[in-house]
Design a protein around this motif. Structure first.
Motif, PDB file in Angstrom:
ATOM      1  N   ARG A   1     -11.892  28.462 -39.173  1.00 17.59           N
ATOM      2  CA  ARG A   1     -10.500  28.355 -39.644  1.00 17.59           C
ATOM      3  C   ARG A   1     -10.230  27.056 -40.403  1.00 17.59           C
ATOM      4  NH1 ARG A   1      -7.696  27.630 -33.678  1.00 17.59           N
ATOM      5  NH2 ARG A   1      -8.578  25.590 -33.264  1.00 17.59           N
TER       6      ARG A   1
ATOM      7  N   ILE B   1     -13.923  10.301 -22.476  1.00 23.31           N
ATOM      8  CA  ILE B   1     -13.180   9.968 -23.693  1.00 23.31           C
ATOM      9  C   ILE B   1     -12.273   8.764 -23.450  1.00 23.31           C
ATOM     10  CG2 ILE B   1     -11.432  10.823 -25.329  1.00 23.31           C
ATOM     11  CD1 ILE B   1     -12.728  13.608 -25.040  1.00 23.31           C
TER      12      ILE B   1
ATOM     13  N   GLY C   1     -16.467  29.983 -35.396  1.00 18.73           N
ATOM     14  CA  GLY C   1     -16.461  28.526 -35.228  1.00 18.73           C
ATOM     15  C   GLY C   1     -17.693  27.881 -35.838  1.00 18.73           C
ATOM     16  N   ALA C   2     -17.459  26.894 -36.706  1.00 15.45           N
ATOM     17  CA  ALA C   2     -18.572  26.175 -37.357  1.00 15.45           C
ATOM     18  C   ALA C   2     -18.730  24.770 -36.799  1.00 15.45           C
ATOM     19  CB  ALA C   2     -18.374  26.144 -38.868  1.00 15.45           C
TER      20      ALA C   2
ATOM     21  N   LEU D   1     -20.686  19.122 -24.169  1.00 16.32           N
ATOM     22  CA  LEU D   1     -21.313  18.120 -25.040  1.00 16.32           C
ATOM     23  C   LEU D   1     -21.850  18.836 -26.265  1.00 16.32           C
ATOM     24  CD1 LEU D   1     -23.395  16.179 -22.380  1.00 16.32           C
ATOM     25  CD2 LEU D   1     -21.366  15.332 -23.585  1.00 16.32           C
ATOM     26  N   ALA D   2     -21.907  18.127 -27.381  1.00 19.28           N
ATOM     27  CA  ALA D   2     -22.471  18.731 -28.585  1.00 19.28           C
ATOM     28  C   ALA D   2     -23.918  19.157 -28.324  1.00 19.28           C
ATOM     29  CB  ALA D   2     -22.401  17.728 -29.727  1.00 19.28           C
TER      30      ALA D   2
ATOM     31  N   GLY E   1     -14.279  14.108 -32.866  1.00 20.99           N
ATOM     32  CA  GLY E   1     -14.855  13.692 -31.579  1.00 20.99           C
ATOM     33  C   GLY E   1     -16.062  12.794 -31.696  1.00 20.99           C
ATOM     34  N   THR E   2     -17.222  13.383 -31.471  1.00 23.37           N
ATOM     35  CA  THR E   2     -18.463  12.628 -31.327  1.00 23.37           C
ATOM     36  C   THR E   2     -18.705  11.631 -32.460  1.00 23.37           C
ATOM     37  OG1 THR E   2     -19.293  14.737 -30.498  1.00 23.37           O
ATOM     38  CG2 THR E   2     -20.905  12.983 -30.805  1.00 23.37           C
TER      39      THR E   2
ATOM     40  N   ASP F   1     -18.176  24.144 -26.108  1.00 23.36           N
ATOM     41  CA  ASP F   1     -17.029  23.660 -25.323  1.00 23.36           C
ATOM     42  C   ASP F   1     -16.157  24.792 -24.805  1.00 23.36           C
ATOM     43  OD1 ASP F   1     -17.933  21.142 -25.899  1.00 23.36           O
ATOM     44  OD2 ASP F   1     -16.008  20.394 -26.650  1.00 23.36           O
TER      45      ASP F   1
ATOM     46  N   GLY G   1     -14.823  26.167 -29.341  1.00 21.94           N
ATOM     47  CA  GLY G   1     -14.577  24.803 -28.875  1.00 21.94           C
ATOM     48  C   GLY G   1     -13.412  24.655 -27.905  1.00 21.94           C
TER      49      GLY G   1
ATOM     50  N   TRP H   1     -20.720   6.454 -24.412  1.00 19.57           N
ATOM     51  CA  TRP H   1     -20.714   5.325 -25.341  1.00 19.57           C
ATOM     52  C   TRP H   1     -19.612   4.350 -25.012  1.00 19.57           C
ATOM     53  CZ3 TRP H   1     -24.667   4.607 -28.735  1.00 19.57           C
ATOM     54  CH2 TRP H   1     -25.545   5.683 -28.875  1.00 19.57           C
TER      55      TRP H   1
ATOM     56  N   GLY I   1     -16.522  21.050 -36.622  1.00 22.50           N
ATOM     57  CA  GLY I   1     -15.747  21.107 -35.383  1.00 22.50           C
ATOM     58  C   GLY I   1     -15.379  19.724 -34.866  1.00 22.50           C
TER      59      GLY I   1
HETATM   60  C1  LIG Z   1     -13.423  11.853 -28.628  1.00 22.25           C
HETATM   61  C2  LIG Z   1     -14.625  12.721 -28.337  1.00 22.25           C
HETATM   62  C3  LIG Z   1     -15.867  12.143 -28.226  1.00 22.25           C
HETATM   63  C4  LIG Z   1     -17.000  12.918 -27.976  1.00 22.25           C
HETATM   64  N1  LIG Z   1     -18.211  12.322 -27.861  1.00 22.25           N
HETATM   65  C5  LIG Z   1     -19.330  13.058 -27.641  1.00 22.25           C
HETATM   66  C6  LIG Z   1     -20.624  12.475 -27.551  1.00 22.25           C
HETATM   67  O1  LIG Z   1     -20.761  11.265 -27.665  1.00 22.25           O
HETATM   68  N2  LIG Z   1     -21.694  13.275 -27.353  1.00 22.25           N
HETATM   69  C7  LIG Z   1     -21.568  14.631 -27.246  1.00 22.25           C
HETATM   70  O2  LIG Z   1     -22.578  15.316 -27.075  1.00 22.25           O
HETATM   71  N3  LIG Z   1     -20.356  15.224 -27.304  1.00 22.25           N
HETATM   72  C8  LIG Z   1     -19.234  14.479 -27.501  1.00 22.25           C
HETATM   73  N4  LIG Z   1     -18.014  15.078 -27.582  1.00 22.25           N
HETATM   74  C9  LIG Z   1     -17.920  16.518 -27.386  1.00 22.25           C
HETATM   75  C10 LIG Z   1     -18.346  17.279 -28.640  1.00 22.25           C
HETATM   76  O3  LIG Z   1     -17.561  16.882 -29.726  1.00 22.25           O
HETATM   77  C11 LIG Z   1     -18.196  18.739 -28.338  1.00 22.25           C
HETATM   78  O4  LIG Z   1     -18.963  19.041 -27.193  1.00 22.25           O
HETATM   79  C12 LIG Z   1     -18.666  19.629 -29.474  1.00 22.25           C
HETATM   80  O5  LIG Z   1     -18.010  19.346 -30.675  1.00 22.25           O
HETATM   81  C13 LIG Z   1     -18.418  21.091 -29.080  1.00 22.25           C
HETATM   82  O6  LIG Z   1     -18.957  21.921 -30.060  1.00 22.25           O
HETATM   83  P1  LIG Z   1     -18.471  23.422 -30.227  1.00 22.25           P
HETATM   84  O7  LIG Z   1     -19.213  23.952 -31.393  1.00 22.25           O
HETATM   85  O8  LIG Z   1     -18.548  24.120 -28.937  1.00 22.25           O
HETATM   86  O9  LIG Z   1     -16.906  23.336 -30.549  1.00 22.25           O
HETATM   87  P2  LIG Z   1     -16.125  22.530 -31.672  1.00 22.25           P
HETATM   88  O10 LIG Z   1     -16.909  21.396 -32.167  1.00 22.25           O
HETATM   89  O11 LIG Z   1     -14.778  22.263 -31.110  1.00 22.25           O
HETATM   90  O12 LIG Z   1     -15.998  23.584 -32.872  1.00 22.25           O
HETATM   91  C14 LIG Z   1     -15.243  24.741 -32.737  1.00 22.25           C
HETATM   92  C15 LIG Z   1     -14.869  25.252 -34.119  1.00 22.25           C
HETATM   93  O13 LIG Z   1     -14.257  26.531 -33.970  1.00 22.25           O
HETATM   94  C16 LIG Z   1     -13.183  26.626 -34.891  1.00 22.25           C
HETATM   95  N5  LIG Z   1     -12.269  27.668 -34.389  1.00 22.25           N
HETATM   96  C17 LIG Z   1     -11.546  27.644 -33.236  1.00 22.25           C
HETATM   97  N6  LIG Z   1     -10.870  28.802 -33.094  1.00 22.25           N
HETATM   98  C18 LIG Z   1     -11.150  29.561 -34.187  1.00 22.25           C
HETATM   99  C19 LIG Z   1     -10.755  30.860 -34.608  1.00 22.25           C
HETATM  100  N7  LIG Z   1      -9.939  31.629 -33.887  1.00 22.25           N
HETATM  101  N8  LIG Z   1     -11.248  31.320 -35.784  1.00 22.25           N
HETATM  102  C20 LIG Z   1     -12.085  30.563 -36.544  1.00 22.25           C
HETATM  103  N9  LIG Z   1     -12.494  29.317 -36.181  1.00 22.25           N
HETATM  104  C21 LIG Z   1     -12.032  28.839 -35.016  1.00 22.25           C
HETATM  105  C22 LIG Z   1     -12.602  25.217 -34.884  1.00 22.25           C
HETATM  106  O14 LIG Z   1     -11.842  24.976 -36.059  1.00 22.25           O
HETATM  107  C23 LIG Z   1     -13.857  24.353 -34.822  1.00 22.25           C
HETATM  108  O15 LIG Z   1     -14.329  24.011 -36.104  1.00 22.25           O
HETATM  109  C24 LIG Z   1     -16.866  14.317 -27.832  1.00 22.25           C
HETATM  110  C25 LIG Z   1     -15.605  14.923 -27.964  1.00 22.25           C
HETATM  111  C26 LIG Z   1     -14.486  14.133 -28.210  1.00 22.25           C
HETATM  112  C27 LIG Z   1     -13.137  14.804 -28.351  1.00 22.25           C
END
Ligand SMILES: Cc1cc2nc3c(=O)[nH]c(=O)nc-3n(C[C@H](O)[C@H](O)[C@H](O)COP(=O)(O)OP(=O)(O)OC[C@H]3O[C@@H](n4cnc5c(N)ncnc54)[C@H](O)[C@@H]3O)c2cc1C
Length: 488
Positions: free
Chosen positions: A40, A191, A16-17, A323-324, A52-53, A316, A151, A356, A46
């Protein structure tokens, strides 16, 4: 992302990137480890960058600009969204920001000499990962350690279906080709509340349906009550609390939501924002002995280890706070533990929680209700943007700050802010809490004038005054010095 494979064994393979994967990978590479990220999607970032964010906050900022929301009422003119504005106008800015974010992530990955592979990853055993692309296995990778950073995704609704046109989740919302005249948001979490405010600022008539009595129900009553009041008064958002949905029906390009009390609400668009579940099901983790909860969130210990040695998880995919900001830190902690890097041992316990909505809402540290529940004594100091020159200049007189502190030591335990720039201002409170500061920091500090930062000072004065009143009630000696300049 580009494939740049040299060998199939790495010190660390990250799945996951998103923000967690990127920062975990960079942390290990910074300390000289050979790192590979498997992603992927064709682009990194992500949910933070792609769905999202970043997009949601860019859309909010664009909505604030086009609607003249910050200036409404201040100059005696009513600046509503100009007629003829298209979704394209809104989305152009979003595309620019997202493309820049992709470039920044790619630069970071290249700077750290991290190998990237595009494909879907799945564990074959605890030391081997299989990567498939277009249904074909392209590689097998082995590593000393793995970081699962896959995520989460919107949880599918129960009892009705999304059609990705009239009934959508937050991933599909941003693909809309039109700004709906009316919209129903199902879910009173972060959200749901954020999008309800953004679309209302765009001129959409928004109805928010929440199965709980309060929006953002984990926050203090006075805070969520203020948010609901302001969303209703300023944005005309209609909120149904304690509401249960009986049916969601689509007819043509409209949907009707019927509540169990018989209320029927119709709109051009329904956004379902009722929660998210972990992206863990197809990784083959369960067969290895990694534990997951009912919402597919991977279970980890304080070092972000799963139950299987060498497999870590962050972001996540492990659930709250999702949260990011927290995900990036969790990933760094995980990687430092995996390679015994004595650099970052724990995620800070002082995490800002920024929402926000319109107005912004931010909190850090303890809430009143959490301290009450734990039986910990506390006192509260408040101050209002109404009594602040900058608040008056900006026309945001409803904002406020609330400091929660220990009455014995005056140590600051928690800060909550509602109002313009709350998500920036909260970091002042975060710093004071992390450094174990007391109200005296705010009393002694000279804040720029006019600035919203000054609200901290007057909340501290108010806190001291509350203490004096309490001491008077208890017939104990009052504060030695007379308090002056208390504007609240
Ligand atoms: C509408 C919305 C608003 C948001 N606002 C905020 C905010 O204001 N502030 C904040 O801090 N957070 C916010 N968030 C939450 C934030 O976006 C997430 O907490 C953050 O993106 C999580 O990061 P992550 O790296 O854990 O997962 P993700 O960002 O979901 O990245 C996971 C990555 O893994 C990849 N992946 C999944 N399965 C596989 C697999 N089997 N093989 C290869 N790759 C795979 C996916 O394609 C994805 O690119 C918001 C989320 C949403 C939906």
């Amino acid at each position: 992302m580009t494939d740049s494979l040299a060998s199939d064994h790495f010190d660390l393979v990250v799945i996951g990137a998103g923000p967690a994967g990127e920062k975990g990978a960079a942390q290990a590479a910074y300390f000289g480890k050979r790192v590979c990220i498997v992603e992927r999607a064709p682009k990194p970032g992500g949910a933070m960058v792609n769905s999202g964010t970043v997009p949601s906050k860019t859309l909010r900022e664009t909505a604030m600009y086009f609607s003249g929301f910050r200036q409404r009422g201040v100059y005696g003119v009513d600046l509503r969204v100009k007629p003829g504005i298209t979704v394209g106008d809104f989305m152009q800015r979003e595309r620019n920001v997202i493309e820049t974010e992709w470039e920044l992530i790619d630069e970071n990955i290249q700077r750290h000499h991290i190998t990237t592979i595009q494909g879907t990853a799945r564990f074959v055993d605890a030391r081997t990962l299989e990567v498939t692309r277009y249904g074909t296995t392209t590689r097998r990778l082995t590593a000393d350690a793995f970081l699962v950073a896959t995520g989460a995704r919107p949880e599918p609704p129960v009892g009705f279906a999304l059609d990705d046109e009239v009934v959508v989740d937050s991933d599909f919302l941003l693909m809309l080709q039109r700004i709906p005249a009316s919209m129903i948001v199902i879910g009173g979490g972060v959200i749901g509340c954020e999008y309800a405010c953004t679309f209302a600022a765009l001129g959409t008539r928004v109805t928010l349906i929440n199965e709980r009595g309060r929006l953002l129900s984990h926050l203090d009553h006075d805070v969520t009550d203020a948010l609901r009041r302001l969303m209703t008064a300023r944005l005309n958002v209609t909120v149904y609390g304690n509401a249960t949905i009986r049916t969601v029906e689509v007819a043509g390009r409209r949907a009707a939501v019927t509540l169990t009390d018989g209320t029927i609400i119709a709109a051009d668009l329904v956004l379902v924002a009722t929660g998210r579940i972990g992206n863990s099901a197809s990784l083959g983790l369960e067969a290895l002995g990694v534990r997951m909860d009912a919402r597919s969130f991977v279970q980890v210990d304080a070092n972000h280890r799963t139950a299987v040695p060498g497999i870590y998880a962050a972001g996540d995919v492990i659930g709250f706070p999702a949260l990011a900001s927290s995900g990036m830190e969790q990933a760094r902690v995980a990687v430092c533990h995996a390679f015994d890097l004595r650099y970052k041992r724990a995620v800070s316990s002082v995490l800002p929680y920024t929402v926000w909505t319109i107005p912004e809402l931010a909190t850090v540290g303890a809430s009143e209700e959490s301290l009450l529940a734990a039986g910990i004594p506390f006192e509260v100091g408040r101050s209002s943007y109404r009594n602040n020159a900058r608040g008056q200049i900006l026309g945001d007189v409803d904002g406020f700050v609330k400091l929660v502190f220990d009455p014995a030591t005056q140590r600051v335990l928690g800060v909550t802010i509602v109002g313009e720039s709350a998500c920036e201002l909260i970091h002042v409170g975060m710093t004071v809490i992390a450094l174990e500061g007391t109200l005296d920091f705010f009393i002694q500090a000279a804040f720029g004038v006019p600035s919203l930062g000054e609200v901290y000072k007057y909340a501290a004065y108010d806190g001291l005054q509350q203490l004096l009143r309490r001491q008077a009630r208890l017939r104990t000696p009052a504060h030695a010095e007379p308090l002056t300049d208390v504007r609240n």
